[in-house]
Motif scaffolding. Structure first.
Motif, PDB file in Angstrom:
ATOM      1  N   PHE A 153      76.728  23.172 -14.742  1.00 16.53           N
ATOM      2  CA  PHE A 153      75.663  23.221 -15.737  1.00 16.53           C
ATOM      3  C   PHE A 153      74.522  24.124 -15.267  1.00 16.53           C
ATOM      4  CE2 PHE A 153      75.834  19.972 -19.246  1.00 16.53           C
ATOM      5  CZ  PHE A 153      77.189  19.734 -19.126  1.00 16.53           C
ATOM      6  N   THR A 162      58.556  11.195 -28.222  1.00 16.37           N
ATOM      7  CA  THR A 162      58.170  12.548 -28.591  1.00 16.37           C
ATOM      8  C   THR A 162      59.199  13.545 -28.078  1.00 16.37           C
ATOM      9  OG1 THR A 162      56.424  14.200 -28.527  1.00 16.37           O
ATOM     10  CG2 THR A 162      56.804  12.953 -26.524  1.00 16.37           C
ATOM     11  N   ASP A 163      59.054  14.817 -28.448  1.00 20.74           N
ATOM     12  CA  ASP A 163      59.912  15.853 -27.889  1.00 20.74           C
ATOM     13  C   ASP A 163      59.409  16.226 -26.499  1.00 20.74           C
ATOM     14  OD1 ASP A 163      61.365  15.890 -30.144  1.00 20.74           O
ATOM     15  OD2 ASP A 163      60.538  17.735 -30.965  1.00 20.74           O
ATOM     16  N   GLY A 164      60.308  16.772 -25.702  1.00 24.42           N
ATOM     17  CA  GLY A 164      59.893  17.267 -24.392  1.00 24.42           C
ATOM     18  C   GLY A 164      60.598  18.565 -24.112  1.00 24.42           C
ATOM     19  N   ASP A 165      60.271  19.212 -22.999  1.00 22.05           N
ATOM     20  CA  ASP A 165      61.107  20.359 -22.609  1.00 22.05           C
ATOM     21  C   ASP A 165      61.083  20.599 -21.110  1.00 22.05           C
ATOM     22  OD1 ASP A 165      58.786  21.742 -22.082  1.00 22.05           O
ATOM     23  OD2 ASP A 165      59.178  23.360 -23.472  1.00 22.05           O
ATOM     24  N   THR A 177      57.523   5.497 -10.629  1.00 24.10           N
ATOM     25  CA  THR A 177      57.736   6.882 -10.227  1.00 24.10           C
ATOM     26  C   THR A 177      59.138   7.115  -9.671  1.00 24.10           C
ATOM     27  OG1 THR A 177      55.405   6.997  -9.712  1.00 24.10           O
ATOM     28  CG2 THR A 177      56.772   8.758  -8.886  1.00 24.10           C
ATOM     29  N   VAL A 182      61.815  25.907 -18.863  1.00 27.24           N
ATOM     30  CA  VAL A 182      62.295  24.861 -19.747  1.00 27.24           C
ATOM     31  C   VAL A 182      63.247  23.932 -18.993  1.00 27.24           C
ATOM     32  CG1 VAL A 182      63.391  24.390 -21.957  1.00 27.24           C
ATOM     33  CG2 VAL A 182      62.174  26.524 -21.624  1.00 27.24           C
ATOM     34  N   MET A 183      63.027  22.653 -19.064  1.00 30.58           N
ATOM     35  CA  MET A 183      63.909  21.648 -18.458  1.00 30.58           C
ATOM     36  C   MET A 183      64.235  22.010 -17.014  1.00 30.58           C
ATOM     37  SD  MET A 183      65.724  19.922 -21.480  1.00 30.58           S
ATOM     38  CE  MET A 183      66.480  18.930 -20.304  1.00 30.58           C
ATOM     39  N   SER A 234      62.328   8.175 -11.943  1.00 28.85           N
ATOM     40  CA  SER A 234      62.769   9.530 -11.661  1.00 28.85           C
ATOM     41  C   SER A 234      64.252   9.546 -11.289  1.00 28.85           C
ATOM     42  CB  SER A 234      61.924  10.089 -10.511  1.00 28.85           C
ATOM     43  OG  SER A 234      62.003  11.469 -10.474  1.00 28.85           O
ATOM     44  N   ALA A 235      64.656   8.632 -10.436  1.00 28.22           N
ATOM     45  CA  ALA A 235      66.044   8.619  -9.958  1.00 28.22           C
ATOM     46  C   ALA A 235      67.023   8.297 -11.083  1.00 28.22           C
ATOM     47  CB  ALA A 235      66.194   7.607  -8.825  1.00 28.22           C
ATOM     48  N   GLU A 280      62.560  17.540 -12.606  1.00 31.26           N
ATOM     49  CA  GLU A 280      62.360  16.127 -12.899  1.00 31.26           C
ATOM     50  C   GLU A 280      61.125  15.716 -12.099  1.00 31.26           C
ATOM     51  OE1 GLU A 280      63.569  13.437 -14.621  1.00 31.26           O
ATOM     52  OE2 GLU A 280      62.083  12.274 -13.511  1.00 31.26           O
ATOM     53  N   LYS A 281      60.058  15.427 -12.807  1.00 26.23           N
ATOM     54  CA  LYS A 281      58.816  15.109 -12.109  1.00 26.23           C
ATOM     55  C   LYS A 281      58.188  13.900 -12.778  1.00 26.23           C
ATOM     56  CE  LYS A 281      54.760  17.637 -10.362  1.00 26.23           C
ATOM     57  NZ  LYS A 281      53.845  18.748 -10.625  1.00 26.23           N
ATOM     58  N   SER A 282      57.903  12.887 -12.000  1.00 23.86           N
ATOM     59  CA  SER A 282      57.168  11.774 -12.598  1.00 23.86           C
ATOM     60  C   SER A 282      56.158  11.246 -11.604  1.00 23.86           C
ATOM     61  CB  SER A 282      58.111  10.680 -13.079  1.00 23.86           C
ATOM     62  OG  SER A 282      59.034  10.365 -12.083  1.00 23.86           O
ATOM     63  N   PRO A 330      68.926  15.228 -26.188  1.00 21.06           N
ATOM     64  CA  PRO A 330      68.342  15.141 -27.533  1.00 21.06           C
ATOM     65  C   PRO A 330      66.815  15.135 -27.497  1.00 21.06           C
ATOM     66  CG  PRO A 330      69.624  13.152 -26.985  1.00 21.06           C
ATOM     67  CD  PRO A 330      69.737  14.071 -25.827  1.00 21.06           C
ATOM     68  N   GLY A 331      66.266  14.805 -26.323  1.00 23.10           N
ATOM     69  CA  GLY A 331      64.807  14.747 -26.194  1.00 23.10           C
ATOM     70  C   GLY A 331      64.113  16.081 -26.385  1.00 23.10           C
ATOM     71  N   ILE A 332      64.856  17.193 -26.330  1.00 25.20           N
ATOM     72  CA  ILE A 332      64.189  18.485 -26.461  1.00 25.20           C
ATOM     73  C   ILE A 332      63.932  18.870 -27.917  1.00 25.20           C
ATOM     74  CG2 ILE A 332      64.891  19.409 -24.222  1.00 25.20           C
ATOM     75  CD1 ILE A 332      67.109  20.912 -25.555  1.00 25.20           C
ATOM     76  N   GLY A 333      64.364  18.008 -28.828  1.00 20.07           N
ATOM     77  CA  GLY A 333      63.955  18.178 -30.225  1.00 20.07           C
ATOM     78  C   GLY A 333      64.461  19.446 -30.884  1.00 20.07           C
ATOM     79  N   ILE A 348      70.363  14.720 -11.365  1.00 15.45           N
ATOM     80  CA  ILE A 348      69.684  13.468 -11.726  1.00 15.45           C
ATOM     81  C   ILE A 348      69.908  13.150 -13.192  1.00 15.45           C
ATOM     82  CG2 ILE A 348      67.450  12.302 -11.860  1.00 15.45           C
ATOM     83  CD1 ILE A 348      66.448  14.314  -9.740  1.00 15.45           C
ATOM     84  N   TRP A 349      69.845  14.187 -14.023  1.00 18.56           N
ATOM     85  CA  TRP A 349      69.884  13.946 -15.470  1.00 18.56           C
ATOM     86  C   TRP A 349      71.285  13.650 -15.989  1.00 18.56           C
ATOM     87  CZ3 TRP A 349      66.188  18.573 -16.854  1.00 18.56           C
ATOM     88  CH2 TRP A 349      64.865  18.186 -16.559  1.00 18.56           C
ATOM     89  N   LEU A 356      54.612  22.479 -25.447  1.00 15.16           N
ATOM     90  CA  LEU A 356      56.052  22.686 -25.325  1.00 15.16           C
ATOM     91  C   LEU A 356      56.282  24.186 -25.406  1.00 15.16           C
ATOM     92  CD1 LEU A 356      57.783  20.053 -27.658  1.00 15.16           C
ATOM     93  CD2 LEU A 356      57.567  19.998 -25.192  1.00 15.16           C
ATOM     94  N   ASN A 357      57.238  24.675 -24.634  1.00 14.67           N
ATOM     95  CA  ASN A 357      57.506  26.109 -24.643  1.00 14.67           C
ATOM     96  C   ASN A 357      57.860  26.616 -26.035  1.00 14.67           C
ATOM     97  OD1 ASN A 357      57.303  27.205 -21.847  1.00 14.67           O
ATOM     98  ND2 ASN A 357      58.578  25.420 -21.473  1.00 14.67           N
ATOM     99  N   HIS A 358      58.603  25.801 -26.794  1.00 16.64           N
ATOM    100  CA  HIS A 358      59.011  26.346 -28.089  1.00 16.64           C
ATOM    101  C   HIS A 358      57.873  26.329 -29.104  1.00 16.64           C
ATOM    102  CE1 HIS A 358      60.372  22.125 -28.859  1.00 16.64           C
ATOM    103  NE2 HIS A 358      60.050  22.392 -30.094  1.00 16.64           N
TER     104      HIS A 358
END
Lengths: 449, 365
Positions: free
Chosen positions: A210, B362-365, B347, A339-340, B351-352, A343-345, A250-253, A186-187, A112-114
């Motif tokens: 944003f 867990t945390d992410g960034d 996927t 950071v953020m 993603s969408a 969106e990649k999965s 909130p996921g960025i902790g 997307i987010w 994580l970057n932080h």
């Protein structure tokens, strides 16, 4: 000109900002460590996995088992307490830096970057006399007490934070972020549960707002924090920006809180002095003594610090040396304050083939990887390659002769439909891990190399 | 130094005002209904209500009803263990197992608390341990270690293995009958627990949470789609067929092996998944949510791929064991289609919708 700048950096200023920073940083790291432990993440991330994705050059870093890892986190917690209290400060901060960095080096999955930021800050703190005032060390050894330090000791913390923000802002200046408001588009609809503004989350202009606000904030906030006149307003921005990211994502902790607390270092010595006085009940620090670095450090430090910051500028820019779409290949993506950003999965199926018999074995990733590792691996080429090598080892041990490993991986980037990521005809067991451009990653668009 | 134009400063100032407004609003915790959600996108509450009231709760209710029928048929067979009763029982067992497939995707909330899936459908069952339990006459069906000694897979083994009828008249008959009854009772109890939790407070919890982050109903649903697809590709179809083992097959490891209904179960599983995905065509399903997110093409493609995969599964006849040697081409084709669908869900859909596919926090960034 140059000399006067150097002289200005040597100018003694109140130690107060350094002391506040030490205390806040220590407390925050303690909270972070407790939170990490309480969430059961020590076990999840450093005990449960059978396989760890090490960093290139750090293959020798291994976890220490259940007791060992909990012990390490215990040591980290103890070090944070010592840092906060200023007790055996130098030893504590060296231990903290070493232990924290060791933990981060175990598995790329958890990058994580932080966390990287915390490693860097704790490295800088090793060289700073942050324990020379309001500390247990001073109580024990009153001779250590100093009220003034060279300006640069506070300056390098500010510079480090400025670099983080500025590069984070530069990273946002890409077509997806600025012109298409991706991944915000997307987010944000996923945040439509928020009261009042929930419905707005489907509006495109909100995503643009944003994105643009985020980019401008990151690019310029450090300059506004440096400038005395704009500083209070800029800090209001810092609070507003990071609190809203904490609400929306909130996921960025811990990240927003790390930045809120770190940016506090931009306030002037005078301000910090008043703040400390408020807590310890003295009006001001009576100038008793200036901290002077030992002669050897006075010779060495400028060089060390110079190299350090040169690296801080080169590392985030190393992506320029690679062809192809950065978000797709991720060559030079980490350690660059991205950071953020996307969106990649993806998901990946591996097949192991035994050339001599033609038999194929499809791999059940869940046998070797935790869900988190599987997810992170599926979109990052270097992790895919490391895992492929590991599979080759595992299947060799199982008696399969010179196993060939193939990956069928599909990745979706920034709302585009998923597409094939890895050349399915390439035996990954034969590809070596290197800093060179990965030829076996399929190009994002047709005209890329 | 960088000089900022007045415009830039004005822009930032304006942005700050908006941000402050947003923060102030989101903290004030007002009423969600002040804006008409349908006009601004998509009514997630309606979607979740549809899932709860028209799909999930009815699916559990049907399973419960069917489990009662199963109990009756089991008792008839246990009283008179003959071929005729076994044939009747097999039909009821199959129907019940099919109804279980309808709730298989719903493993969150009460089902997760009760570990319904683990205790009802961990296959293959461990016949050696089960036989040991029966011989000893002492066992616990509540410990986590016992998940592969009960549920549908255990019943499948106990009631339909080749020597089942003889076993129920042999030396261990008394213990064996009691074990079967205990397994059925346990299964019924767990289903009842889950259903009553849904009918109780969980329904409101489920409908009331329209978030998409980890632990939310929407994230659960998408993660469960992905999970079920993984199960279908692996344990249900691929692994027994030798996909993992260089062609060495493990027919005994299939779901419903003894009753010979593996493909029927897999097909129903996927069909139920499709029904869940489009909210049973009500216009308030996950497929419609995708449309609201301007992913019309993806929504259509996923639905089409569901049909493709279901149809190709249907070309594989039961029992799966026989098909493994006679219908390799069809199985390969079905496996391929399942894999494509899995990729789409894991996927593209994830993603969408901005949902993280991870069964781990867990945390992410």
């Amino acid at each position: 000109m140059f000399l006067s700048a150097i002289n200005r950096l040597q100018r003694p200023v109140s130690i107060a900002p350094l002391v506040t920073f030490r205390i806040l940083f220590g407390l925050m790291m303690l909270a972070g460590t407790i939170r990490f432990w309480a969430n059961g993440w020590i076990t999840q991330q450093y005990v449960t996995p059978k396989f760890y994705f090490t960093y290139m050059g750090f293959e020798w870093v291994h976890p220490l088992g259940n007791t060992g890892m909990h012990f390490i986190f215990g040591v980290i917690a103890l070090a944070t307490i010592c840092i906060t209290a200023g007790l055996f400060y130098r030893v504590a901060v060296v231990v903290f830096f070493a232990a924290f960095t060791y933990v981060e080096l175990i598995d790329v999955t958890n990058y994580l970057n932080h966390y990287y930021f915390i490693s860097l800050i704790s490295f800088l703190l090793i060289w700073l006399p942050a324990n020379r005032y309001l500390s247990v060390d001073v109580r024990i050894w009153p001779k250590l007490k100093c009220t003034h330090v060279p300006l640069w000791t506070i300056g390098i913390i500010r510079l480090q934070i400025a670099i983080v923000y500025f590069f984070a802002g530069l990273a946002k200046l890409n077509p997806d972020w600025m012109l298409h408001a991706l991944p915000m588009k997307i987010w944000l609809p996923a945040k439509s549960h928020l009261p009042l503004i929930g419905g707005l989350m489907y509006k495109e202009w909100i995503a643009y707002l944003f994105s643009w606000f985020g980019a401008f904030y990151d690019l310029f906030i450090a300059f506004f924090l440096i400038n005395r006149k704009t500083r209070p307003m800029a800090y209001v921005f810092v609070l507003g920006f990071h609190i809203s990211t904490a609400i929306f994502f909130p996921g960025i902790g811990m990240f927003p809180y790390v930045m809120i607390i770190s940016s506090f270092a931009f306030f002037s010595s005078g301000y910090h002095q008043k703040l400390l006085a408020f807590f310890i009940g003295k009006n001001q620090l009576i100038p008793t003594s200036n901290y002077r670095y030992p002669a050897i450090l006075r010779v060495l430090l400028p060089g060390v610090i110079g190299i350090y910051f040169l690296l801080q500028i080169i590392i985030p820019l190393r992506f320029l040396a690679y062809p192809g779409h950065l978000f797709w290949y991720e060559e030079g993506y980490r350690f660059s304050w991205r950071v953020m950003l996307m969106e990649k999965s993806g998901n990946t199926f591996f097949t192991v083939k035994e050339p001599s018999t033609g038999k194929t074995y499809e791999v059940d990733n869940s046998k070797y990887l935790t869900p988190l590792q599987d997810k992170m691996m599926s979109t990052q080429p270097d992790m895919i390659l490391r895992y492929a090598h590991y599979l080759a080892d595992i299947y060799t041990k199982r008696g399969i002769k010179s196993p060939a490993v193939y990956a069928e991986c599909h990745v979706a980037l920034n709302g585009e439909r998923s597409r094939l990521y890895i050349d399915t005809t390439v035996n990954l067991a034969m590809q070596s891990l290197s800093w060179k451009h990965y030829k076996w990653v399929l190009p994002f668009t047709k005209n890329e190399k | 130094m960088i000089k900022l134009s007045r415009k830039t400063i004005a822009f930032i100032a304006a942005a700050l005002v908006v941000t402050t407004f947003i923060i102030a609003c989101s903290k004030s915790g007002g009423n969600t209904n002040t804006l008409d959600p349908s006009a601004n996108g998509f009514d997630k509450t309606a979607m979740l209500t549809n899932y709860a009231d028209n799909l999930i709760i009815p699916a559990y209710t049907n399973l419960q009803t069917q489990a009662n029928l199963l109990e009756t048929a089991v008792n008839t067979f246990l009283t008179t263990p003959n071929t005729a009763n076994q044939v009747t029982l097999k039909n009821v067992f199959k129907d019940t197992y099919l109804r279980y497939q309808d709730v298989s995707v719903d493993q969150f909330g009460p089902a997760e608390t009760a570990l319904l899936s683990n205790f009802s459908n961990t296959f293959p069952a461990d016949s050696v341990v089960i036989e040991g339990n029966i011989t000893r006459g002492t066992y616990s069906l509540t410990s986590n270690a016992s998940i592969n000694q009960q549920g549908f897979p255990a019943l499948d083994y106990l009631l339909f293995n080749l020597h089942a009828i003889n076993d129920f008249t042999g030396a261990t008959a008394v213990n064996r009958k009691k074990y079967v009854q205990d397994v059925v009772t346990n299964l019924k109890t767990r289903v009842a627990t889950v259903l009553s939790a849904w009918k109780g407070s969980y329904r409101a919890t489920f409908i009331g949470n329209t978030r998409s982050d980890s632990g939310s109903p929407i994230a659960f649903l998408i993660n469960q789609f992905a999970f079920e697809m993984d199960q279908l590709k692996g344990p249900r179809i691929g692994w027994p067929f030798g996909k993992q083992s260089g062609g060495t097959m493990f027919p005994n490891n299939t779901e419903g092996f003894n009753a010979g209904i593996s493909v029927a179960l897999a097909t129903q599983n996927l069909t139920a998944l499709k029904t869940m995905f489009n909210g049973n065509g009500s216009g308030t399903g996950m497929s419609d949510y995708l449309v609201a997110l301007k992913q019309q093409k993806l929504s259509t493609d996923v639905m089409a791929q569901f049909d493709k995969a279901i149809n190709s599964l249907k070309t594989v006849p039961d029992p799966y064991v026989t098909a493994m040697s006679n219908n390799k081409t069809q199985i390969e084709a079905a496996y391929r289609e399942i894999q494509i669908l899995l990729t789409l869900i894991k996927t593209d859909v994830a993603s969408a919708t901005g949902v993280r596919i991870t069964y781990q926090d867990t945390d992410g960034d």
